[in-house]
Design a protein around this motif. Structure first.
Motif, PDB file in Angstrom:
ATOM      1  N   ILE A 102       0.834  -1.201   0.000  1.00 16.79           N
ATOM      2  CA  ILE A 102       0.000   0.000   0.000  1.00 16.79           C
ATOM      3  C   ILE A 102       0.866   1.249   0.000  1.00 16.79           C
ATOM      4  N   ASP A 112      -4.890   4.794  -2.169  1.00 12.95           N
ATOM      5  CA  ASP A 112      -5.917   3.861  -1.704  1.00 12.95           C
ATOM      6  C   ASP A 112      -6.437   4.300  -0.339  1.00 12.95           C
ATOM      7  N   GLU A 156      -7.010   2.547   2.066  1.00  9.88           N
ATOM      8  CA  GLU A 156      -6.281   1.808   3.105  1.00  9.88           C
ATOM      9  C   GLU A 156      -5.011   2.550   3.527  1.00  9.88           C
ATOM     10  N   ASP A 168      -5.961   4.572   6.362  1.00  5.88           N
ATOM     11  CA  ASP A 168      -6.079   3.717   7.549  1.00  5.88           C
ATOM     12  C   ASP A 168      -4.708   3.509   8.189  1.00  5.88           C
TER      13      ASP A 168
END
Length: 225
Positions: A122, A154, A156, A159
């Motif tokens: 990621i 992304d 994510e 996150d």
């Protein structure tokens, strides 16, 4: 925001221009009102993620309604036009490109870092996106192009930022350095430096070695000032 948010699930040909304009104004105002010189309470990582989420909201509207927006009065805001202020292209642009390529090379060497493979993938993608956006910024001679990065990464990645994962903080610091070098818009004043410092504060002393270049960009600029 309370008026436009419910409409985001029902973007139509009739409301897309208004939603697009509103989202741009909200995002720009948020950046402008949170500069280091504004006197607002200092932001933390949570607040930065919230600002990035606003940018992603603008991109979401464009994704849903591009064909309609391209036919309306807001269509010029979708185009990469030449900026009135020339982007520095020689030493600065070459250095940024070289540093981003080197960072990508480091992350592609899986033995160099101890991140979990999913997180590393990621982070690596986010850095590649940053290089792509930077190259587009240079090609289009449009400083604002670099602001697209939070919308391209992304979800994510955000996150990982919220978890203060080291790799995501390194990417954030590099983004801050690129902003600091490339963006001169008044409403982005101080943001690049702020993001580098924020990332450094969240990393331990050992991990800070990975952001030596972003920290150097800030320090060199302070000395020259």
């Amino acid at each position: 925001m309370s008026l436009c948010t419910p409409l985001l699930t029902n973007v139509t040909a009739e409301n897309c221009d208004a939603l697009f304009a509103c989202s741009l104004l909200i995002a720009s105002f948020t950046f402008a009102s949170r500069t280091l010189n504004s006197g607002f309470t200092p932001m933390g990582l949570v607040e930065v993620i919230e600002v990035f989420t606003l940018v992603r909201g603008t991109a979401s509207i464009v994704e849903k309604a591009r064909s309609w927006i391209e036919q309306g009065d807001m269509r010029l805001l979708l185009k990469f036009t030449r900026c009135a202020q020339q982007i520095p292209k020689s030493k600065n642009s070459h250095e940024v490109h070289t540093q981003l390529e080197a960072l990508i090379g480091d992350y592609e060497d899986i033995e160099t870092y101890s991140f979990q493979s999913a997180a590393q993938a990621i982070v690596l993608d986010s850095i590649k996106h940053l290089l792509d956006v930077f190259d587009s910024c240079i090609a289009s001679e449009n400083q604002s192009t670099i602001l697209a990065w939070p919308a391209i990464v992304d979800s994510e990645f955000l996150d990982l930022l919220s978890q203060k994962e080291d790799g995501s903080l390194v990417a954030l610091a590099y983004y801050g350095a690129v902003l600091h070098v490339m963006t001169k818009a008044w409403w982005m004043e101080g943001w690049g430096k702020f993001l580098v410092i924020l990332a450094a504060d969240c990393l331990d002393e050992h991990a800070q070695s990975a952001i030596a270049w972003p920290l150097g960009v800030i320090k060199n600029d302070e000395r020259s000032s």
